[in-house]
Design a protein around this motif. Structure first.
Motif, mmCIF file in Angstrom:
data_model
loop_
_atom_site.group_PDB
_atom_site.id
_atom_site.type_symbol
_atom_site.label_atom_id
_atom_site.label_comp_id
_atom_site.label_asym_id
_atom_site.label_seq_id
_atom_site.Cartn_x
_atom_site.Cartn_y
_atom_site.Cartn_z
ATOM 1 N N ASP A 168 47.563 50.058 52.059
ATOM 2 C CA ASP A 168 48.646 49.208 51.563
ATOM 3 C C ASP A 168 48.202 47.747 51.487
ATOM 4 N N LEU A 169 47.368 47.328 52.458
ATOM 5 C CA LEU A 169 46.868 45.955 52.454
ATOM 6 C C LEU A 169 45.984 45.702 51.248
ATOM 7 N N THR A 170 45.009 46.574 51.010
ATOM 8 C CA THR A 170 44.082 46.355 49.893
ATOM 9 C C THR A 170 44.794 46.486 48.551
ATOM 10 N N ASP A 171 45.730 47.438 48.449
ATOM 11 C CA ASP A 171 46.491 47.556 47.200
ATOM 12 C C ASP A 171 47.280 46.273 46.946
ATOM 13 N N GLY A 172 47.893 45.754 47.997
ATOM 14 C CA GLY A 172 48.650 44.515 47.845
ATOM 15 C C GLY A 172 47.773 43.337 47.478
ATOM 16 N N LEU A 173 46.577 43.273 48.083
ATOM 17 C CA LEU A 173 45.644 42.195 47.757
ATOM 18 C C LEU A 173 45.192 42.294 46.307
ATOM 19 N N GLY A 174 44.924 43.520 45.847
ATOM 20 C CA GLY A 174 44.481 43.697 44.466
ATOM 21 C C GLY A 174 45.541 43.274 43.467
ATOM 22 N N LEU A 175 46.780 43.708 43.693
ATOM 23 C CA LEU A 175 47.868 43.348 42.777
ATOM 24 C C LEU A 175 48.161 41.850 42.823
ATOM 25 N N THR A 176 48.111 41.284 44.025
ATOM 26 C CA THR A 176 48.353 39.844 44.148
ATOM 27 C C THR A 176 47.270 39.049 43.439
ATOM 28 N N SER A 177 46.010 39.475 43.590
ATOM 29 C CA SER A 177 44.913 38.793 42.901
ATOM 30 C C SER A 177 45.101 38.839 41.397
ATOM 31 N N LEU A 178 45.492 40.012 40.885
ATOM 32 C CA LEU A 178 45.702 40.146 39.445
ATOM 33 C C LEU A 178 46.811 39.218 38.966
ATOM 34 N N ALA A 179 47.912 39.145 39.722
ATOM 35 C CA ALA A 179 49.015 38.264 39.346
ATOM 36 C C ALA A 179 48.586 36.797 39.388
ATOM 37 N N LEU A 180 47.799 36.430 40.404
ATOM 38 C CA LEU A 180 47.334 35.045 40.508
ATOM 39 C C LEU A 180 46.419 34.680 39.341
ATOM 40 N N GLU A 226 41.478 29.970 42.895
ATOM 41 C CA GLU A 226 40.818 29.825 44.192
ATOM 42 C C GLU A 226 41.454 30.753 45.224
ATOM 43 N N LEU A 227 42.761 30.857 45.209
ATOM 44 C CA LEU A 227 43.427 31.782 46.117
ATOM 45 C C LEU A 227 43.035 33.224 45.802
ATOM 46 N N ALA A 228 42.939 33.543 44.514
ATOM 47 C CA ALA A 228 42.524 34.896 44.119
ATOM 48 C C ALA A 228 41.099 35.197 44.561
ATOM 49 N N ALA A 229 40.261 34.173 44.663
ATOM 50 C CA ALA A 229 38.881 34.371 45.114
ATOM 51 C C ALA A 229 38.818 34.660 46.608
ATOM 52 N N TRP A 230 39.752 34.128 47.370
ATOM 53 C CA TRP A 230 39.735 34.303 48.822
ATOM 54 C C TRP A 230 40.351 35.622 49.268
#
Length: 274
Positions: free
Chosen positions: A48-60, A89-93
């Motif tokens: 759930d963490l990695t899925d959330g990070l992936g979707l958040t990165s895409l949105a950013l 930059e946030l998407a990179a982190w």
């Protein structure tokens, strides 16, 4: 705010040049770059963490793309690159978080290595991008030479900005890099997020490296597309041809090489604005 403005904003965020455009760039980058695919591993973080990070990165990244002045942009913002830089930059982190939380010393060290190198390189890269976008509608000898410096500086800083080739993880981590030990699903999700960021940065470099605003929409998009393809193939050629730099060597190379050219670009663009 009128209905037309709201619709234009949604089109920019969701379709072009936002999330859908980012997905298309990522797919093209994946096909052309030849980055190794993730292998099965042990689950060390919640899916759930990695899925959330992936979707958040895409949105950013989609939001960051929407803030820039692309050809035919339905809803461009003045000085939108400032917000784009922050979102990129946030998407990179975000993809670094699982490695930093892994608890394995060498994985944490690798993530810190990528964070240090990438942060400096992206700062220089965005300095070049901001300079180019500021003079996108100005065409004279000085500004043309400035755009040339911008393009070379940004391309020099790109491998470090996306932790590619000699700026990537230590060879001891294997082909998975900082996704070592993650499940295939988690590693694939984070790799997709990193691919999307890399593809978006490449396209943005060509957006700022040419006076795109002076070109017809179709020609501007063609320049960005061809430039992105050439750059991605160049990254593919670079990968594995040079030994990994140490962190100090990587920082020196980026600061002296790309940083000095970014300074020259700023001087040339400033002269062209006078």
């Amino acid at each position: 705010m009128t209905t037309d403005v709201v619709i234009a904003g949604l089109v920019a965020l969701l379709l072009y040049p936002g999330i859908l455009f980012a997905i298309g760039l990522s797919i093209g980058y994946r096909i052309l770059s030849g980055r190794p695919l993730p292998f099965p591993g042990k689950m060390i973080v919640s899916p759930d963490l990695t899925d959330g990070l992936g979707l958040t990165s895409l949105a950013l990244i989609g939001g960051g793309l929407a803030g820039l002045t692309w050809p035919g942009h339905p809803w461009s913002l003045p000085f939108g690159w400032i917000g784009s830089w922050a979102l990129f930059e946030l998407a990179a982190w975000l993809p670094l978080l699982p490695a930093l939380m892994a608890g394995a010393p060498r994985t944490v060290r690798a993530a810190l290595r990528e964070a240090q190198i990438g942060m400096l390189a992206r700062a220089i890269l965005w300095g070049s991008i901001a300079t180019g976008l500021a003079a996108a509608d100005n065409l004279n000898g000085w500004s043309l030479s400035g755009h040339g410096f911008i393009l070379v500086s940004a391309l020099l800083s790109l491998p470090a900005a996306i932790n590619w080739g000699p700026f990537g993880p230590e060879p001891s981590l294997g082909p998975q890099g900082i996704t070592e030990g993650l499940s295939t699903r988690a590693a694939t999700t984070l790799t997709f997020a990193r691919d999307t960021l890399a593809a978006a940065l490449i396209a943005t470099i060509w957006l700022a490296g040419f006076p795109i605003a002076m070109l017809p929409v179709w020609l501007g998009l063609l320049v960005i597309g061809i430039g992105s393809i050439i750059t991605t193939l160049g990254l593919r050629w670079l990968n594995g041809r040079f030994p990994r730099f140490s962190v100090p060597a990587a920082l020196r190379f980026t600061l002296i090489g790309a940083g000095s050219l970014a300074g020259l670009a700023l001087v040339a663009i400033s002269m062209g604005q006078m």
